[in-house]
Write an enzyme that holds these catalytic residues in place. Structure first.
Site, PDB file in Angstrom:
ATOM      1  N   ASP A 445      -0.574  -0.273  -8.346  1.00 39.57           N
ATOM      2  CA  ASP A 445      -0.198   0.329  -9.620  1.00 39.57           C
ATOM      3  C   ASP A 445       1.263   0.032  -9.932  1.00 39.57           C
ATOM      4  O   ASP A 445       2.060  -0.313  -9.053  1.00 39.57           O
ATOM      5  CB  ASP A 445      -0.425   1.843  -9.586  1.00 39.57           C
ATOM      6  N   ILE A 446       1.624   0.229 -11.189  1.00 39.09           N
ATOM      7  CA  ILE A 446       2.981  -0.076 -11.635  1.00 39.09           C
ATOM      8  C   ILE A 446       4.018   0.769 -10.908  1.00 39.09           C
ATOM      9  O   ILE A 446       5.144   0.324 -10.669  1.00 39.09           O
ATOM     10  CB  ILE A 446       3.093   0.119 -13.172  1.00 39.09           C
TER      11      ILE A 446
END
Length: 650
Positions: A445-446
């Site tokens: 994920d970011i």
């Protein structure tokens, strides 16, 4: 068949005043006619065919093609050059084969034609001197491309300049040719005309040579006549150009032609007449996607079904998404020619059909074809098949997505840069490539960092002009150092190496079998006891059921997937009993955040459920992707050796 008066043998040149028996400068050298006589039914047929071709203005090389002379007889085609190079454009090949192979004449023509002869492509500053192309050498984000212009190429030196214009380093090349759709129709019309002329000549001979026939007697293709297989324009052009392109190199001893080579030099011939004479090829776009065949452009129509999306204006220059790559331009044009060729060979086989298609507006070509006012133009495209560079990337900064992330509604860029653009900036510059495509073993994920030994990745490097840029250990080390120095080392890579397309395709298959290790900082609604810590640390091969998380339901299929928590180690944070660290090893595809907080009961069992209270995750890091990869440097290492590698990377 049709019924009409047949003129005498001496009048077969359509009123242009040349009888078939007159000597012609296009006659082959002594001995050549007998060599190919087997292709025709007799000397009279050969004379008729030659006279008809001359009457319609065909060039000497096209006369050889319609006589059935194979492209392997390259000396015969070369000898025909002097009779073709200064004539008006040929109605059969649209001037493509009217090529001057004489180096001295080529230099004279270059002086007259100026920049058109010396800079056919316009991609590289060594050829066209443009500021944009010169700037491309030093830019780290994207190589500036200038579309190659369409030129009238009549000298072999223009093609020699075109193969150099892209700035590629190569020793082996493949020559690709695709032709105007109008040429396929014109060739069919010429064959129909020649068959009709041969049939009329045969009927005239059968009547004793008096030059007339009764109106009710059918003549034309229905008569028993034979026309040799017409030699393909592409084959003749290759036979003439390949030796010249090899000899034009300063390193001619090393340069060679191989049709399977990674470096492609593509000649994309076009003519305005295609829009009318081969209108069906433009009116039936679905038919042009049949692909394959002919060497004109390749198949694979499936790519046309994909929606192309360009990056937002503020990302142009940092993400390379070409409107049409050289390979794409060649394929798209070639598919249209292939369609025209299939139709011409399969349906346009007699004069009556051609007349009907002409009335319908599908193929506005005359029989025989008239001479064009100008010849075909050519765009000279150069590209190389992709190179593949692998390694393991590390992402030390939160807020960086793996690929550029753009809000589809607002167009706003989300996050700071991306892993893909960071890797591309260094690798594409080293390879002097048009860009690259990232294929990684999964994604984080970011807001998740990728630490430890790094995540395996392979970059597909598009159109590399320096294909050996990563061939040495020093060059690979320089790439790693450049990544370390950029953006404070937010995205770096280790174990960079050269790999291949098979590894690129196998990346996802291998990633499905991998295990991943995480470090998660968590919070619980209640203070954790020693018993809670020991209970979580005792998790081993725990089977959980995970429904698609709510946060990704908009892009993932809603279903329940079994996943395995291979191991877990819990450590309470001193003096903060509601905070604890989990060190997890999980099966690929496990949603770790949801395993902690439960996702409204969509993941069971979960940490909160085990503790009997609400639980949540504060920060998450991926610390290892357990997978055999990385050019053998990490593969097979264990214990202190592997820990040392990981510590160095961190």
């Amino acid at each position: 068949g049709r019924a009409f008066d047949v003129p005498s043998r001496g009048a077969l040149s359509h009123g242009q005043g040349r009888a078939s028996t007159l000597p012609s400068p296009r006659d082959p050298p002594v001995g050549e006619e007998s060599r190919h006589r087997g292709a025709m039914s007799g000397g009279s047929d050969e004379a008729t065919l030659r006279a008809e071709c001359e009457a319609m203005g065909a060039c000497a090389r096209c006369i050889l093609r319609f006589r059935g002379v194979p492209s392997g007889e390259v000396d015969e085609y070369r000898a025909a050059a002097s009779a073709s190079k200064d004539e008006p454009p040929c109605p059969c090949c649209l001037g493509i084969l009217q090529l001057d192979l004489d180096a001295s004449t080529a230099r004279e023509r270059e002086g007259a034609d100026g920049a058109e002869a010396s800079a056919p492509n316009g991609e590289d500053d060594a050829t066209n001197g443009t500021a944009a192309a010169a700037d491309a050498r030093n830019r780290s984000d994207v190589l500036v491309r200038v579309d190659p212009p369409a030129v009238h190429a009549r000298c072999v030196s223009q093609y020699a300049a075109g193969i150099r214009a892209g700035g590629h380093e190569f020793d082996v090349f493949a020559l690709e040719v695709t032709l105007p759709p109008a040429l396929a129709v014109r060739q069919a019309a010429t064959r129909c005309h020649l068959l009709d002329a041969l049939a009329r000549a045969k009927r005239s001979d059968d009547d004793g040579g008096d030059g007339t026939r009764q109106l009710d007697v059918p003549v034309g293709p229905a008569a028993t006549v034979h026309l040799p297989k017409t030699t393909d324009v592409k084959d003749v052009l290759r036979a003439l150009l390949v030796p010249a392109l090899v000899d034009a190199s300063a390193q001619a001893a090393k340069r060679r032609h191989d049709q399977a080579a990674d470096f492609r030099f593509a000649l994309l011939f076009e003519h305005d007449l295609s829009a009318t004479e081969a209108a069906f090829a433009y009116q039936d776009p679905e038919e042009t996607r049949g692909g394959g065949g002919g060497g004109g452009g390749g198949g694979g129509g499936g790519a046309h079904n994909k929606r192309r999306r360009a990056p937002p204006p503020h990302l142009v220059g940092s993400v390379f998404v070409p409107a049409e790559s050289p390979a794409g331009a060649w394929q798209n044009h070639g598919e249209r020619y292939n369609h025209a060729e299939r139709v011409a060979l399969g349906q346009l086989t007699d004069i009556a059909t051609l007349a009907r298609w002409r009335r319908d507006g599908r193929a506005l070509v005359t029989t025989p074809p008239s001479a064009p006012e100008v010849g075909a133009t050519v765009r000279m495209l150069t590209w190389r098949q992709p190179s593949y560079v692998g390694g393991r990337y590390l992402k030390r900064a939160r807020g960086t997505p793996q690929a550029p992330w753009i809000d589809s509604e607002t167009g706003v860029t989300i996050g700071e840069g991306s892993v893909q653009t960071s890797l591309d900036a260094v690798v594409s510059r080293a390879f002097r490539a048009d860009g690259s495509k990232l294929n990684a073993a999964g994604r984080e994920d970011i807001d998740v960092r990728m630490l430890g030994g790094g995540r395996p990745f392979i970059l597909e490097v598009h159109n590399p002009r320096r294909p050996n840029a990563a061939a040495t250990a020093e060059a690979r080390a320089a790439m790693e150092a450049a990544l370390e120095a950029a953006d404070g080392g937010a995205v770096t890579a280790v174990d960079i190496h050269v790999t291949d397309a098979a590894a690129y395709r196998a990346m996802h298959e291998a990633s499905e079998e991998k295990e991943k290790e995480y470090t998660a900082m968590c919070w619980a609604e209640k203070p954790l006891t020693l018993e809670d810590e020991l209970m979580l640390s005792g998790i081993k091969d725990l089977q959980i059921q995970q429904s698609t998380p709510v946060r990704v339901l908009h892009r993932r299929t809603s279903m329940t997937r079994p996943r395995t928590i291979v191991s877990c180690r819990c450590e309470r944070v001193p003096n903060a009993s509601r905070f604890f660290t989990l060190r997890l090893k999980t099966q690929a595809g496990t949603y770790v955040k949801e395993f902690v907080h439960g996702d409204f009961g969509r993941t069971r069992p979960n940490v909160g459920e085990m503790l009997g209270c609400a639980a949540d995750i504060i920060q998450l890091d991926v610390t290892d992707v357990v997978m055999d990869f990385a050019n053998g440097e990490l593969k097979g290492l264990d214990g202190d050796e592997r820990e040392g590698k990981i510590a160095k990377a961190e």
